[in-house]
Design a protein around this motif. Structure first.
Motif, PDB file in Angstrom:
ATOM      1  N   LEU A 147       0.683  -1.493   0.273  1.00  0.00           N
ATOM      2  CA  LEU A 147      -0.453   0.029  -0.179  1.00  0.00           C
ATOM      3  C   LEU A 147       0.627   1.296  -0.206  1.00  0.00           C
ATOM      4  CD1 LEU A 147      -2.795  -0.624   2.188  1.00  0.00           C
ATOM      5  CD2 LEU A 147      -2.620  -0.226  -0.084  1.00  0.00           C
ATOM      6  N   ASN A 194      -5.590   5.129  -6.192  1.00  0.00           N
ATOM      7  CA  ASN A 194      -4.107   5.418  -6.427  1.00  0.00           C
ATOM      8  C   ASN A 194      -4.421   4.946  -7.871  1.00  0.00           C
ATOM      9  OD1 ASN A 194      -2.476   6.430  -4.098  1.00  0.00           O
ATOM     10  ND2 ASN A 194      -3.345   4.545  -3.545  1.00  0.00           N
ATOM     11  N   ALA A 195      -5.017   4.147  -8.459  1.00  0.00           N
ATOM     12  CA  ALA A 195      -4.695   4.409 -10.043  1.00  0.00           C
ATOM     13  C   ALA A 195      -5.728   5.284 -10.650  1.00  0.00           C
ATOM     14  CB  ALA A 195      -5.480   2.566 -10.424  1.00  0.00           C
ATOM     15  N   LEU A 217     -11.527  -2.340 -10.640  1.00  0.00           N
ATOM     16  CA  LEU A 217     -11.635  -1.848  -9.538  1.00  0.00           C
ATOM     17  C   LEU A 217     -13.046  -1.481  -8.277  1.00  0.00           C
ATOM     18  CD1 LEU A 217      -7.898  -1.444  -8.099  1.00  0.00           C
ATOM     19  CD2 LEU A 217      -9.076  -3.649  -7.444  1.00  0.00           C
ATOM     20  N   ILE A 241       2.358   2.587  -3.519  1.00  0.00           N
ATOM     21  CA  ILE A 241       1.220   2.571  -4.392  1.00  0.00           C
ATOM     22  C   ILE A 241       0.836   4.552  -4.180  1.00  0.00           C
ATOM     23  CG2 ILE A 241       0.106   0.586  -5.164  1.00  0.00           C
ATOM     24  CD1 ILE A 241      -2.179   0.898  -3.788  1.00  0.00           C
ATOM     25  N   ASP A 270      -7.943   1.722  -1.845  1.00  0.00           N
ATOM     26  CA  ASP A 270      -6.355   1.777  -1.463  1.00  0.00           C
ATOM     27  C   ASP A 270      -5.886   1.931  -3.533  1.00  0.00           C
ATOM     28  OD1 ASP A 270      -5.539   3.835   0.582  1.00  0.00           O
ATOM     29  OD2 ASP A 270      -5.519   2.314   1.654  1.00  0.00           O
ATOM     30  N   ARG A 271      -5.975   0.586  -4.198  1.00  0.00           N
ATOM     31  CA  ARG A 271      -5.809   0.647  -5.284  1.00  0.00           C
ATOM     32  C   ARG A 271      -5.922   1.237  -6.339  1.00  0.00           C
ATOM     33  NH1 ARG A 271      -6.884  -5.668  -5.188  1.00  0.00           N
ATOM     34  NH2 ARG A 271      -5.646  -5.419  -7.415  1.00  0.00           N
ATOM     35  N   GLU A 272      -7.458   1.234  -6.114  1.00  0.00           N
ATOM     36  CA  GLU A 272      -8.169   2.109  -6.946  1.00  0.00           C
ATOM     37  C   GLU A 272      -7.772   3.407  -7.160  1.00  0.00           C
ATOM     38  OE1 GLU A 272     -12.712   4.067  -8.084  1.00  0.00           O
ATOM     39  OE2 GLU A 272     -12.821   2.279  -6.457  1.00  0.00           O
TER      40      GLU A 272
END
Length: 581
Positions: free
Chosen positions: A23, A361-362, A387, A26, A357-359
């Motif tokens: 985490l 930051n992408a 996501l 990213i 977080d993944r969505e």
């Protein structure tokens, strides 16, 4: 010296087992650090910083927020004759402590004085804050307003406002709801008029049930396209508190008395447009709502944790029938059920936060980094779409499950305390009053079900769970647990096929049962993953499955029965509308 992070074994457990370095990686990719005083040297330094931040939150929550909570609840805030609000002095003390610790810009970039923490860390912090004082979370937890400004506003607006959020100089409010536009935000009528000569927007109208509506920065959903009746006519605006915005009324509420809930009147209030016209609801508010749902899930965890701890302590110390009442099987079952329910909801909320977080930051990288390599950009855009569909299911599930859970845990805590729980001598009655709002605001449980069901009927749930089913375990007992979850997923698929072959009405009628089934399967897999590394979590998993798998079967049978008398025989069963007395 108390600390609400260190004294809760489950939160540090998650901190240790979840991929914090991943985490952090990213989160730090193309981070906006500017000339910040502190920038982590590497990923390990970053993770250590997250841990230290949570320890500080835990200390303030235990030593200040929890200490002030009872008096704030009893005395509340004050509406002044000039349409302003004076916060309770202890609420102001809470805000000052948070600001002094640099915690009011939790997820903002460091260039604006923020901590650049991931959503997962913020979710943990929000739970800890809510355990100290549920109502104060509605100020600390409104940092999503600053995130929305950072994501969608012009550079000029960002530079004007974001550092002030981080320093604690200002707090904000999401100004969405109106007397005739509650859950149905497409019905918003507050006007936004543009003066072609001056290039200035002006807001006119009334907003109701606005959490922290007395805040200094207002993000307001208003109708900029007066000829368009639905959500396409709405835009998002930012304004500063001024004499053109009056608090007409402070709501008298069941709970969360430290959080001012305001009715606002706008009279030719100058405002600036956030982003593009007509995207206020469709893009910006919907993005804001995802964070708000996760925030309420964390708030629910906090009040549930507080209520459980009170009940657990009381059951251990209260002696009846020759011993502590926790030795009585019915009381033991209540407490066990509460503890497992909290850990189940925490698993769902924290795993969802990591997906967010993944969505986020992408999306951040694809929209803000000009020098991003072409292949990397393509990969991130594809990941964002994937996501986004998953989060559209997980975030309402998290809010729904955690808020319903905390109401039951708070209710059961009063039951454990008996007559004492009904009295104001103990905090149990306050926890129950505070908990009640969680499955109402930011979308009722019924609306969360409506949002989540799309992911279940469209195949998102199926794909997500099948991916988790690929895990194998050396422990035969865990493989047996996984087999139960596989069978439960198949029952969900059977029920989905049945409702899709029926009417739209029956799908809506069955939605809550389908969501309950799906949530049980998803949480089961999260706990299964934990059980592989912790013996105690294996016991928690076994208890959870023993409780939930029969409920999955019950819901399947009820769905396959096809009974829709609640709709078809509605008037016959509920009768005519009662005459006013």
């Amino acid at each position: 010296m108390g600390n609400f992070y260190l004294d809760n074994d489950d939160i540090p457990f998650y901190f240790d087992v979840m991929d914090m370095r991943g985490l952090a990686e990213i989160q730090e990719e193309y981070a906006q650090n500017g000339d910040a005083d502190y920038v982590p040297q590497d990923l390990d330094d970053c993770v250590d910083s997250y841990r230290r931040v949570l320890e500080i939150v835990g200390q303030i929550s235990a030593e200040t927020l929890a200490k002030n909570a009872e008096q704030v609840d009893e005395e509340g805030n004050t509406l002044n004759a000039d349409g302003t609000v004076t916060l309770h002095p202890l609420v102001r003390e809470n805000l000052d402590r948070m600001a002094q610790a640099d915690l009011m810009g939790f997820t903002l970039p460091r260039r604006y004085g923020g901590l650049n923490c991931p959503t997962l860390i913020y979710t943990m912090a929000t739970e800890i804050v809510s355990r100290g004082d549920v109502s104060f979370m509605n100020m600390f937890g409104l940092q999503g307003i600053a995130e929305t400004i950072n994501a969608f506003a012009s550079q000029e607006i960002k530079d004007e406002t974001l550092s002030r959020f981080s320093s604690g100089e200002v707090t904000g409010a999401m100004v969405l709801t109106e007397p005739d536009a509650g859950s149905d935000l497409q019905a918003v009528r507050l006007r936004a008029d543009y003066d072609e000569v001056t290039g200035q927007w002006y807001l006119n109208g009334v907003k109701r049930f606005i959490t922290n509506g007395c805040g200094e920065i207002l993000l307001t959903l208003a109708r900029s396209e007066h000829e368009i009746e639905d959500g396409r006519g709405l835009s998002l605006f930012i304004s500063e508190r001024n004499e053109c915005v009056k608090v007409r009324h402070l709501e008298h509420k069941l709970g969360i008395h430290g959080s001012p809930t305001c009715e606002l009147v706008f009279t030719n209030c100058p405002a600036k447009l956030i982003g593009d016209r007509q995207r206020g609801l469709i893009t910006y508010v919907m993005a804001l709502m995802n964070g708000a749902r996760l925030g309420i899930a964390a708030q629910s965890l906090g009040v549930a944790e507080a209520a459980f701890r009170l009940a657990r302590t009381y059951a251990h110390s209260r002696c009846q029938f020759g011993g502590p009442i926790e030795n009585l099987p019915p009381v033991a079952e209540l407490l066990t059920d509460s503890r497992v329910s909290i850990e189940a909801a925490r698993a769902l909320a924290y795993e969802t936060a990591a997906v967010c977080d993944r969505e986020n930051n992408a999306l951040r990288l694809t929209e803000t980094v000009a020098e991003l390599p072409k292949e990397r950009s393509k990969e991130l855009k594809q990941l964002t779409r994937q996501l986004k569909r998953l989060n559209a299911m997980l975030t309402p599930m998290s809010k729904y499950y955690a808020s319903e859970m905390c109401n039951k845990v708070a209710y059961d805590a009063i039951q454990v305390l008996g007559g004492s729980g009904y009295m104001k001598d103990y905090a149990a009655e306050r926890y129950a009053r505070d908990a009640r709002i969680t499955n109402i605001y930011e979308g009722t449980s019924q609306l969360q079900v409506v949002a989540a069901i799309k992911g279940i009927t469209s195949g998102v749930f199926q794909s997500y769970v099948e991916e988790m089913e690929k895990r194998t375990f050396d422990d035969a007992e865990l493989e047996t647990c996984k087999a139960q979850l596989v069978a439960a997923r198949e029952k969900v698929a059977e029920a989905v096929a049945f409702v899709k072959a029926a009417s739209v009405t029956y799908t809506d009628l069955s939605a809550r049962r389908l969501v309950d089934m799906a949530v049980s399967v998803i949480i089961g897999h999260f706990l299964l993953k934990q059980a592989a590394i912790c013996g105690r979590k294996k016991t928690v998993l076994q208890y959870f499955l023993a409780r939930e798998m029969p409920m999955v079967e019950k819901n399947r049978q009820q769905i396959l029965a096809g009974n829709q008398l609640a709709v078809d025989a509605y008037l016959e069963i509920v009768g005519e509308v009662p005459m006013a007395e």
